[in-house]
Scaffold this active site. Sequence first.
Site, PDB file in Angstrom:
ATOM      1  N   ARG A  20       0.855  -1.187   0.000  1.00 20.06           N
ATOM      2  CA  ARG A  20       0.000   0.000   0.000  1.00 20.06           C
ATOM      3  C   ARG A  20       0.894   1.241   0.000  1.00 20.06           C
ATOM      4  O   ARG A  20       2.076   1.179   0.314  1.00 20.06           O
ATOM      5  CB  ARG A  20      -0.888   0.016   1.250  1.00 20.06           C
ATOM      6  CG  ARG A  20      -2.002  -1.011   1.239  1.00 20.06           C
ATOM      7  CD  ARG A  20      -2.701  -1.070   2.594  1.00 20.06           C
ATOM      8  NE  ARG A  20      -3.195   0.241   2.997  1.00 20.06           N
ATOM      9  CZ  ARG A  20      -3.532   0.565   4.247  1.00 20.06           C
ATOM     10  NH1 ARG A  20      -3.401  -0.300   5.222  1.00 20.06           N
ATOM     11  NH2 ARG A  20      -4.007   1.763   4.528  1.00 20.06           N
ATOM     12  N   SER A  22       0.528   4.070   1.857  1.00 16.86           N
ATOM     13  CA  SER A  22       0.595   4.886   3.071  1.00 16.86           C
ATOM     14  C   SER A  22       2.017   4.881   3.642  1.00 16.86           C
ATOM     15  O   SER A  22       2.800   3.956   3.396  1.00 16.86           O
ATOM     16  CB  SER A  22      -0.379   4.364   4.129  1.00 16.86           C
ATOM     17  OG  SER A  22       0.110   3.164   4.700  1.00 16.86           O
ATOM     18  N   LYS A  90      -3.456  -7.911  10.728  1.00 17.43           N
ATOM     19  CA  LYS A  90      -4.827  -7.703  11.216  1.00 17.43           C
ATOM     20  C   LYS A  90      -5.784  -7.283  10.097  1.00 17.43           C
ATOM     21  O   LYS A  90      -6.997  -7.356  10.260  1.00 17.43           O
ATOM     22  CB  LYS A  90      -4.857  -6.693  12.371  1.00 17.43           C
ATOM     23  CG  LYS A  90      -4.503  -5.267  12.037  1.00 17.43           C
ATOM     24  CD  LYS A  90      -4.479  -4.424  13.316  1.00 17.43           C
ATOM     25  CE  LYS A  90      -4.033  -3.003  13.069  1.00 17.43           C
ATOM     26  NZ  LYS A  90      -4.960  -2.200  12.289  1.00 17.43           N
ATOM     27  N   ASP A  91      -5.243  -6.864   8.942  1.00 20.65           N
ATOM     28  CA  ASP A  91      -6.103  -6.506   7.803  1.00 20.65           C
ATOM     29  C   ASP A  91      -6.461  -7.714   6.940  1.00 20.65           C
ATOM     30  O   ASP A  91      -7.300  -7.616   6.048  1.00 20.65           O
ATOM     31  CB  ASP A  91      -5.393  -5.478   6.893  1.00 20.65           C
ATOM     32  CG  ASP A  91      -5.198  -4.134   7.578  1.00 20.65           C
ATOM     33  OD1 ASP A  91      -5.953  -3.829   8.513  1.00 20.65           O
ATOM     34  OD2 ASP A  91      -4.287  -3.396   7.171  1.00 20.65           O
ATOM     35  N   SER A 136     -11.812   2.270  15.509  1.00 17.71           N
ATOM     36  CA  SER A 136     -12.033   0.859  15.813  1.00 17.71           C
ATOM     37  C   SER A 136     -13.158   0.632  16.821  1.00 17.71           C
ATOM     38  O   SER A 136     -13.053   1.064  17.973  1.00 17.71           O
ATOM     39  CB  SER A 136     -10.722   0.271  16.373  1.00 17.71           C
ATOM     40  OG  SER A 136     -10.952  -0.889  17.114  1.00 17.71           O
ATOM     41  N   ARG A 138     -13.667  -2.096  18.284  1.00 19.65           N
ATOM     42  CA  ARG A 138     -13.033  -2.888  19.344  1.00 19.65           C
ATOM     43  C   ARG A 138     -12.457  -1.989  20.430  1.00 19.65           C
ATOM     44  O   ARG A 138     -12.647  -2.228  21.627  1.00 19.65           O
ATOM     45  CB  ARG A 138     -11.903  -3.737  18.721  1.00 19.65           C
ATOM     46  CG  ARG A 138     -10.961  -4.378  19.742  1.00 19.65           C
ATOM     47  CD  ARG A 138      -9.724  -4.962  19.063  1.00 19.65           C
ATOM     48  NE  ARG A 138      -8.913  -3.952  18.391  1.00 19.65           N
ATOM     49  CZ  ARG A 138      -8.033  -3.157  18.992  1.00 19.65           C
ATOM     50  NH1 ARG A 138      -7.851  -3.246  20.298  1.00 19.65           N
ATOM     51  NH2 ARG A 138      -7.330  -2.282  18.305  1.00 19.65           N
ATOM     52  N   ARG A 139     -11.746  -0.942  20.001  1.00 23.42           N
ATOM     53  CA  ARG A 139     -11.172  -0.022  20.980  1.00 23.42           C
ATOM     54  C   ARG A 139     -12.279   0.731  21.716  1.00 23.42           C
ATOM     55  O   ARG A 139     -12.214   0.913  22.927  1.00 23.42           O
ATOM     56  CB  ARG A 139     -10.230   0.971  20.283  1.00 23.42           C
ATOM     57  CG  ARG A 139      -8.941   0.338  19.786  1.00 23.42           C
ATOM     58  CD  ARG A 139      -8.071   1.337  19.046  1.00 23.42           C
ATOM     59  NE  ARG A 139      -6.814   0.733  18.596  1.00 23.42           N
ATOM     60  CZ  ARG A 139      -6.257   0.967  17.426  1.00 23.42           C
ATOM     61  NH1 ARG A 139      -6.836   1.793  16.563  1.00 23.42           N
ATOM     62  NH2 ARG A 139      -5.125   0.389  17.091  1.00 23.42           N
ATOM     63  N   ARG A 160     -11.120   8.595  10.925  1.00 19.66           N
ATOM     64  CA  ARG A 160     -10.376   7.869   9.893  1.00 19.66           C
ATOM     65  C   ARG A 160      -9.146   8.679   9.531  1.00 19.66           C
ATOM     66  O   ARG A 160      -8.983   9.798   9.966  1.00 19.66           O
ATOM     67  CB  ARG A 160     -11.252   7.668   8.644  1.00 19.66           C
ATOM     68  CG  ARG A 160     -12.222   6.494   8.767  1.00 19.66           C
ATOM     69  CD  ARG A 160     -12.387   5.788   7.436  1.00 19.66           C
ATOM     70  NE  ARG A 160     -11.128   5.227   6.958  1.00 19.66           N
ATOM     71  CZ  ARG A 160     -10.969   4.712   5.743  1.00 19.66           C
ATOM     72  NH1 ARG A 160     -11.977   4.717   4.884  1.00 19.66           N
ATOM     73  NH2 ARG A 160      -9.817   4.201   5.374  1.00 19.66           N
ATOM     74  N   GLY A 161      -8.305   8.095   8.694  1.00 16.80           N
ATOM     75  CA  GLY A 161      -7.138   8.836   8.232  1.00 16.80           C
ATOM     76  C   GLY A 161      -5.843   8.175   8.652  1.00 16.80           C
ATOM     77  O   GLY A 161      -5.827   7.244   9.466  1.00 16.80           O
ATOM     78  N   VAL A 163      -1.779   8.194  10.208  1.00 10.57           N
ATOM     79  CA  VAL A 163      -1.262   8.553  11.533  1.00 10.57           C
ATOM     80  C   VAL A 163      -1.163  10.075  11.692  1.00 10.57           C
ATOM     81  O   VAL A 163      -1.556  10.631  12.719  1.00 10.57           O
ATOM     82  CB  VAL A 163       0.109   7.880  11.776  1.00 10.57           C
ATOM     83  CG1 VAL A 163       0.778   8.437  13.023  1.00 10.57           C
ATOM     84  CG2 VAL A 163      -0.061   6.366  11.908  1.00 10.57           C
ATOM     85  N   THR A 165      -2.876  12.421  10.192  1.00 10.53           N
ATOM     86  CA  THR A 165      -4.225  12.993  10.298  1.00 10.53           C
ATOM     87  C   THR A 165      -4.791  12.791  11.697  1.00 10.53           C
ATOM     88  O   THR A 165      -5.347  13.705  12.310  1.00 10.53           O
ATOM     89  CB  THR A 165      -5.166  12.339   9.266  1.00 10.53           C
ATOM     90  OG1 THR A 165      -4.625  12.547   7.961  1.00 10.53           O
ATOM     91  CG2 THR A 165      -6.564  12.933   9.332  1.00 10.53           C
ATOM     92  N   ARG A 166      -4.632  11.587  12.209  1.00 10.59           N
ATOM     93  CA  ARG A 166      -5.222  11.257  13.514  1.00 10.59           C
ATOM     94  C   ARG A 166      -4.561  12.035  14.652  1.00 10.59           C
ATOM     95  O   ARG A 166      -5.233  12.589  15.511  1.00 10.59           O
ATOM     96  CB  ARG A 166      -5.133   9.746  13.755  1.00 10.59           C
ATOM     97  CG  ARG A 166      -6.025   8.966  12.795  1.00 10.59           C
ATOM     98  CD  ARG A 166      -5.952   7.462  13.002  1.00 10.59           C
ATOM     99  NE  ARG A 166      -6.704   6.781  11.955  1.00 10.59           N
ATOM    100  CZ  ARG A 166      -7.436   5.696  12.133  1.00 10.59           C
ATOM    101  NH1 ARG A 166      -7.524   5.157  13.330  1.00 10.59           N
ATOM    102  NH2 ARG A 166      -8.086   5.143  11.135  1.00 10.59           N
ATOM    103  N   CYS A 253     -12.656  -7.536  10.625  1.00  5.08           N
ATOM    104  CA  CYS A 253     -11.820  -6.643  11.434  1.00  5.08           C
ATOM    105  C   CYS A 253     -12.565  -5.375  11.834  1.00  5.08           C
ATOM    106  O   CYS A 253     -12.048  -4.563  12.576  1.00  5.08           O
ATOM    107  CB  CYS A 253     -10.509  -6.310  10.717  1.00  5.08           C
ATOM    108  SG  CYS A 253     -10.673  -5.109   9.412  1.00  5.08           S
TER     109      CYS A 253
END
Length: 328
Positions: A20, A22, A90-91, A136, A138-139, A160-161, A163, A165-166, A253
């Site tokens: 990818r 990113s 995990k993806d 997430s 889950r989180r 979303r976004g 690292v 961006t977040r 996921c």
Amino acid sequence: MTDNSPLGAGATKPLRLGTRRSKLAMAQSGLVADAVSEVTGRAVELVEITTYGDTSREHLAQIGGTGVFVAALRDALLRGEVDFAVHSLKDLPTTPHEGLVLAAVPVREDPRDALVARDGLTFEQLPSGARIGTGSPRRMAQLNAYARSHGLDIETVPIRGNVDTRIGFVRSGELDAVVLAAAGLSRLGRSGEVTDFLSVDTVLPAPGQGALAIECAASSADLAAALAELDDPYTRAAVTAERALLAALEAGCSAPVGALADLLADGQAVNELRLRGVVGSTDGSSLVQMSTTGPVPTSHDDAAALGRELAAEMLAKGAAGLMGERAL
């Protein structure tokens, strides 16, 4: 007869690694490229591929979660446009993909989640009403459950976004904190921005979090054998158990499922594998959290059986009713 395999006798062209685009994916793939060069003696070039998960602006829970970052890479592999691909494990969907083989799961990075908060705050120091961003469910489920049980008042905000961006949401004051995977920040050389590592007793990571998957065509037997030198048997056993739990819960996921298998040592000898799993409603009001321990698996089937066993116990305790939860 000409040998057309990527590691054929006359092969001198660089191996093509599909990744990818990113920053994080490129950093991860760069690490793998160096390791593959070392074991094969061949140059490795990165081939950047845009996936649906990279271009969609919807939340992961809405676009289907599992596989959205993987499909384009797998298509490129099957078309022969790249020789192998690197994914965040995990993806990766839990069902095997016909024509492809998971050649290696290297040693896992830190599987924990990490908090990046304003003013250097830890999770416990966040003010009442703190807004915490995460993409997430889950989180969200586990943070909200922890807050409920400890009398803390927090608001989880879907984001979303990448690292940058977040973390930017925190730097701009829009959010008090964001939660990210510790492994990703480490691979980007940004662990110094972490203000708190969340204990796995508070938030169990996503199945396979912190681990990478190296995939190639099943027909490339020589390449698969070379890549297998990067495989870590303990990491593979752990993530196999975690992913079997996820598969048995029939969850992708984007579902609120956490799992972590860790090896327990008696002195120097590793003799047991403990698997912990959690499923929760995203508001944290309902949580099914259980664990099981067994001998260190010596085969894929043994590891998968441990995951299925724990999933069955969790389903019997009501996990099924929480699986339909989606954070929109």
